[in-house]
Every structure is written in structure tokens, then in C-alpha cells.
Design a protein around this motif. Structure first.
Motif, PDB file in Angstrom:
ATOM      1  N   PHE A 230      25.506  20.055  10.613  1.00 53.06           N
ATOM      2  CA  PHE A 230      24.802  18.977  11.313  1.00 53.06           C
ATOM      3  C   PHE A 230      25.744  17.821  11.644  1.00 53.06           C
ATOM      4  O   PHE A 230      25.622  17.201  12.693  1.00 53.06           O
ATOM      5  CB  PHE A 230      23.635  18.453  10.478  1.00 53.06           C
ATOM      6  N   MET A 231      26.673  17.523  10.751  1.00 55.01           N
ATOM      7  CA  MET A 231      27.601  16.415  10.971  1.00 55.01           C
ATOM      8  C   MET A 231      28.597  16.722  12.090  1.00 55.01           C
ATOM      9  O   MET A 231      29.122  15.813  12.710  1.00 55.01           O
ATOM     10  CB  MET A 231      28.378  16.091   9.691  1.00 55.01           C
ATOM     11  N   VAL A 232      28.839  18.001  12.337  1.00 57.93           N
ATOM     12  CA  VAL A 232      29.789  18.410  13.367  1.00 57.93           C
ATOM     13  C   VAL A 232      29.148  18.431  14.756  1.00 57.93           C
ATOM     14  O   VAL A 232      29.835  18.227  15.758  1.00 57.93           O
ATOM     15  CB  VAL A 232      30.385  19.794  13.015  1.00 57.93           C
ATOM     16  N   PHE A 233      27.844  18.645  14.828  1.00 58.34           N
ATOM     17  CA  PHE A 233      27.167  18.704  16.128  1.00 58.34           C
ATOM     18  C   PHE A 233      27.371  17.420  16.907  1.00 58.34           C
ATOM     19  O   PHE A 233      27.493  16.333  16.346  1.00 58.34           O
ATOM     20  CB  PHE A 233      25.664  18.938  15.956  1.00 58.34           C
ATOM     21  N   ASP A 234      27.381  17.563  18.236  1.00 54.36           N
ATOM     22  CA  ASP A 234      27.549  16.415  19.125  1.00 54.36           C
ATOM     23  C   ASP A 234      26.288  15.554  19.129  1.00 54.36           C
ATOM     24  O   ASP A 234      25.206  16.005  18.740  1.00 54.36           O
ATOM     25  CB  ASP A 234      27.863  16.896  20.540  1.00 54.36           C
ATOM     26  N   SER A 235      26.443  14.340  19.589  1.00 52.78           N
ATOM     27  CA  SER A 235      25.318  13.412  19.698  1.00 52.78           C
ATOM     28  C   SER A 235      24.282  13.938  20.669  1.00 52.78           C
ATOM     29  O   SER A 235      24.602  14.636  21.631  1.00 52.78           O
ATOM     30  CB  SER A 235      25.798  12.063  20.224  1.00 52.78           C
TER      31      SER A 235
END
Length: 125
Positions: free
Chosen positions: A102-107
Motif C-alpha cells: 500500500f505504501m508503494v502504490f501511487d497517489s
């Protein structure tokens, strides 16, 4: 270092969004500081075998607990998820892998229910 200090100054803000750069630079500086403090604990004899942590590294961990939680929740907001997803980290191994993903996903582009996209706000590095 700007991003690390930004998170510390914004430590009680669980609303809004945090872009990837803010989150990951905070994690990087946090890790480096923790390694240095752990080394100092070991060299100076402040490390406790009984508790498995040193005095300086333990004090630092308590100091950054709230800012870490706040930036993680804001980062989840940036991807369009509620902050309650942080609880997935309580599931051993798989929970942390899901949270890292989740932290790696883009905005989420544009404004979402948690506020405007922080990439649209000019921030000096």
C-alpha cells in the motif's frame, strides 16, 4: 532531511494525505537514526540483554511512535484507503507485506475524500 522534519512537525495530524516521497524519506532517516543509536547503545553499554533494546534506541522509538503512525495513516489516505488499514500490520508477516505494498502504490489522482492530492501542492525539497 526536509521530509523527516516535516513529518515530525506534523506529528499529530492524522487527516489529509502524505505523498510517497514524504513517507519513504521519513522511513529512511528513521532507519538511519535508529541504526546509529543502536550502535551507540552497544558501544556504551546502554543495551539491555534482558529487554532486547538499548536506552537511546528505546527512547527514540517512543519519540517517533506517534509521528510514524500519523504519516502511515496519511500515506494510506493518499492511496484512497482509510487509516484503519494500519491494523493489517498486526497480522504476522503477511500484514506487513500488504502494508508495504500500500505504501508503494501511487497517489490517487485529484482530490479524494481525504483531501487534495499533495503532489499538486508545491513543496520545496
Amino acid at each position: 532531511m526536509h521530509w523527516y522534519l516535516k513529518v515530525l512537525k506534523n506529528y499529530i495530524n492524522f487527516h489529509g494525505r502524505a505523498q510517497r516521497r514524504e513517507y519513504w524519506f521519513f522511513v529512511l532517516f528513521n532507519l538511519l537514526i535508529a541504526l546509529v543509536l543502536s550502535t551507540i547503545d552497544s558501544v556504551t553499554g546502554l543495551y539491555s540483554e534482558e529487554y532486547g533494546i538499548g536506552f537511546l534506541s528505546g527512547a527514540y522509538a517512543l519519540f517517533v511512535l506517534l509521528p510514524s503512525l500519523a504519516v502511515t495513516i496519511r500515506r494510506l489516505h493518499d492511496t484512497g484507503r482509510t487509516g484503519w488499514w494500519v491494523l493489517v500490520s498486526l497480522i504476522p508477516v503477511i500484514g506487513y507485506l500488504v502494508l508495504i505494498a500500500f505504501m508503494v502504490f501511487d497517489s490517487e489522482p485529484g482530490t479524494n475524500r481525504f483531501g487534495p492530492n499533495p503532489k499538486g501542492i508545491s513543496a520545496s525539497p
